[in-house]
Enzyme design. Structure first.
Site, short mmCIF file in Angstrom:
data_model
loop_
_atom_site.label_atom_id
_atom_site.label_comp_id
_atom_site.label_asym_id
_atom_site.label_seq_id
_atom_site.Cartn_x
_atom_site.Cartn_y
_atom_site.Cartn_z
N PRO A 290 0.59 -1.38 0.17
CA PRO A 290 0.00 0.33 0.30
C PRO A 290 0.96 0.85 -0.26
CG PRO A 290 0.37 -0.92 2.39
CD PRO A 290 0.86 -1.80 1.70
N ARG A 292 -1.17 4.95 -0.81
CA ARG A 292 -2.10 5.90 -0.67
C ARG A 292 -2.59 5.51 0.70
NH1 ARG A 292 -5.71 8.54 -4.39
NH2 ARG A 292 -4.52 7.08 -5.92
N ARG A 328 -3.17 16.15 -9.10
CA ARG A 328 -4.22 14.82 -9.19
C ARG A 328 -5.23 15.86 -9.44
NH1 ARG A 328 -6.43 12.90 -5.51
NH2 ARG A 328 -6.14 10.31 -6.55
N CYS A 358 -0.39 28.75 -16.07
CA CYS A 358 -1.24 29.03 -17.10
C CYS A 358 -1.78 28.35 -17.97
CB CYS A 358 0.06 30.32 -17.80
SG CYS A 358 0.86 31.35 -17.37
N1 LLP Z 1 2.54 -0.87 -6.22
C1 LLP Z 1 2.58 -0.63 -7.47
C2 LLP Z 1 3.64 -1.63 -8.28
C3 LLP Z 1 2.18 0.39 -7.77
O1 LLP Z 1 2.32 0.34 -9.15
C4 LLP Z 1 1.41 1.25 -7.22
C5 LLP Z 1 1.05 2.74 -7.60
C6 LLP Z 1 1.52 0.39 -5.77
C7 LLP Z 1 2.12 -0.69 -5.46
C8 LLP Z 1 0.77 1.90 -4.85
O2 LLP Z 1 -0.52 1.66 -4.91
P1 LLP Z 1 -0.99 2.67 -3.70
O3 LLP Z 1 -1.90 1.94 -2.50
O4 LLP Z 1 -1.25 3.85 -3.63
O5 LLP Z 1 -2.47 2.93 -4.61
N2 LLP Z 1 -0.98 9.09 -8.70
C9 LLP Z 1 -1.77 8.45 -8.98
C10 LLP Z 1 -1.92 7.08 -8.28
C11 LLP Z 1 -0.98 6.35 -9.17
C12 LLP Z 1 -0.57 4.49 -8.56
C13 LLP Z 1 0.67 4.51 -8.75
N3 LLP Z 1 0.81 2.90 -9.49
C14 LLP Z 1 -2.70 9.31 -8.08
O6 LLP Z 1 -2.53 10.14 -7.44
O7 LLP Z 1 -3.75 9.15 -7.88
#
Ligand code: LLP
Length: 446
Positions: A290, A292, A328, A358
């Site tokens: 995890p 986020r 985001r 801009c």
């Molecule tokens: N593992 C892998 C292989 C990943 O690519 C990611 C996120 C995670 C774990 C963690 O995912 P999480 O638990 O954080 O959802 N910039 C986007 C999110 C991109 C996530 C990319 N990979 C946003 O702001 O929503």
């Protein structure tokens, strides 16, 4: 902590009370530190994070998953060294996607043998650095990458611990740009290819094949995609074992969603039940990744109102934070809940909050619960601890903004505001440029 529940407070009902609260005089605060005081101390805009909220988020995972499932923090969500160090101290492993993130993890003092290296495009130098660091596992996403890791490891006389990342062809039912587990997405190796690749991979020089990995997307708010994906991984694991292959580790990825104001997020105990139901009887070492969910709700972005442009029935409110600070909204149409830092007597007035960059997409959303805003007011965007600072840029020559960590009434600047001179100092004038007598532009790093 004042938690009155009057009508006026209604929008605040959605605040994550573990990280942001209103103090006894109604000022938005984190762990007893007023956000207006932080604004005085570091200037605006800035990010602030609650140590306690991050610790609680980690403990929530730990108690839901039990002691046996590994947790590797996806560093990309927020790679600040202090955040990594805090999670490492709690016992968290790390999920990285670049050599830069490996350097962050090492600099923060996290264990190298707790690092999983994910990502679809690991370059040779990155593979070498990770092998030298002695990481726990490479999650490999293509045959070509596997072959390169094999060659690099064999040439150094070592074995790379490898899991094959499976693309299970499951729609995570999240935003298109952050869904990664559908056939045709660039991530992982198609589930149909794994059965034939696995025995081949396990025989490769320099490869110690340990198991499978998957990650189907981000900001997932429905358990069904997880259930379906993990069932496929379980089926594949059994099949491989029937073929005589050893599958000892399963990395189940991340993606667990947070509350961006809807009031809903996945219950981690339900998530843990899905894991137990689907892969719990396989007697494999399990890990989740995890990002986020560990840091997102712990952070806020605080900005100051510069100007307000009245329209007939709403105001366009221009703040000093922009899309380069929090990408985001522009990138995913995300709306982070907004709150004024200080209570005002003004009546609510519909507004559209925008930044100074801009681009029309430099906008934070439309809000109808905020009081009429004017110059000097402070606005906080909530749930900004993940993919906020880490995705920021210096577009429009706007330097990176400070990050502040708060813990039980105290705060520390964990990244100072980037002096604009540091940006300029990277740049050089070509020798042949007629207007210049040299390569220096006459700027000094701050
Ligand atoms: N593992 C892998 C292989 C990943 O690519 C990611 C996120 C995670 C774990 C963690 O995912 P999480 O638990 O954080 O959802 N910039 C986007 C999110 C991109 C996530 C990319 N990979 C946003 O702001 O929503």
């Amino acid at each position: 902590m004042n938690m009155t529940t009057t009508e006026e407070d209604k929008p605040s009902q959605k605040l994550d009370r573990k990280s942001v609260h209103r103090d006894s005089v109604g000022i938005l605060s984190i762990e007893g530190v007023r956000l207006d005081h932080l604004a005085d101390a570091v200037g605006t805009p800035f990010y602030a994070y609650s140590s306690r909220a991050i610790t609680n988020a980690y403990q929530d995972f730990r108690s839901a998953l039990g002691p046996d499932i590994g947790i590797c923090y996806a560093v990309k969500a927020n790679g600040n060294l202090s955040i990594i160090a805090l999670l490492a101290e709690l016992g968290c492993g790390m999920d990285i996607v670049s050599e830069g993130e490996l350097q962050r993890v090492v600099a923060a003092g996290a264990r190298r043998d707790g690092v999983v290296f994910s990502g679809v495009g690991k370059a040779r130098a990155e593979i070498e650095a990770a092998l030298a660091a002695g990481i726990h596992q490479f999650n490999v996403e293509s045959v070509a990458e596997l072959e390169l890791i094999s060659a690099v490891a064999a040439s150094h006389g070592v074995e790379a611990p490898v899991a094959l990342r499976v693309n299970p062809d499951i729609d995570a039912l999240s935003h298109d740009k952050i869904s990664t587990g559908r056939k045709g997405d660039k991530f992982g190796i198609s589930i149909d290819e794994i059965a034939s690749l696995y025995p081949r991979a396990s025989a490769m020089h320099g490869i110690r094949l340990v198991g499978l990995a998957t990650h189907i997307g981000s900001q997932i708010t429905d358990l069904e995609p997880y259930r379906k994906a993990y069932k496929r991984i379980a089926g594949l694991t059994r099949h491989l074992r029937d073929l005589g292959q050893s599958v000892t580790r399963l990395d189940l990825g991340g993606g667990i969603g947070i509350d961006y104001g809807s009031g809903f997020k996945l219950d981690l105990r339900d998530f843990a039940s899905v894991i137990r139901e689907t892969v719990g009887d396989l007697n494999a070492e399990l890990t989740v990744e995890p990002g986020r969910r560990l840091v997102g709700e712990a952070g806020v972005l605080v900005a100051e109102v510069l100007y307000s442009k009245p329209h007939a029935d709403f105001d366009i409110v221009i703040i000093d934070a922009a899309m380069n600070d929090l990408l985001r909204p522009a990138m995913y149409n995300a709306v982070h809940p907004a709150e004024t830092v200080s209570p005002t007597a003004c009546r609510p007035r519909k507004c559209r909050i925008v930044g100074p960059v801009c681009e029309s997409s430099d906008a934070f959303g439309s809000f109808d619960h905020l009081p009429e805003l004017s110059s000097g007011d402070l606005v906080a965007f909530l749930a900004a601890g993940a993919y906020g600072a880490s995705m920021s840029s210096t577009y429009n020559a706007r330097p990176l903004i400070p990050e502040v960590l708060v813990s039980d009434g105290q705060f520390a600047v964990i990244r100072r505001r980037q002096p604009v001179e540091d940006l300029l100092a990277l740049e050089r004038n070509p020798e042949w440029h007629s207007a210049s007598s040299g390569s220096e532009f006459g700027v000094k790093a701050g």
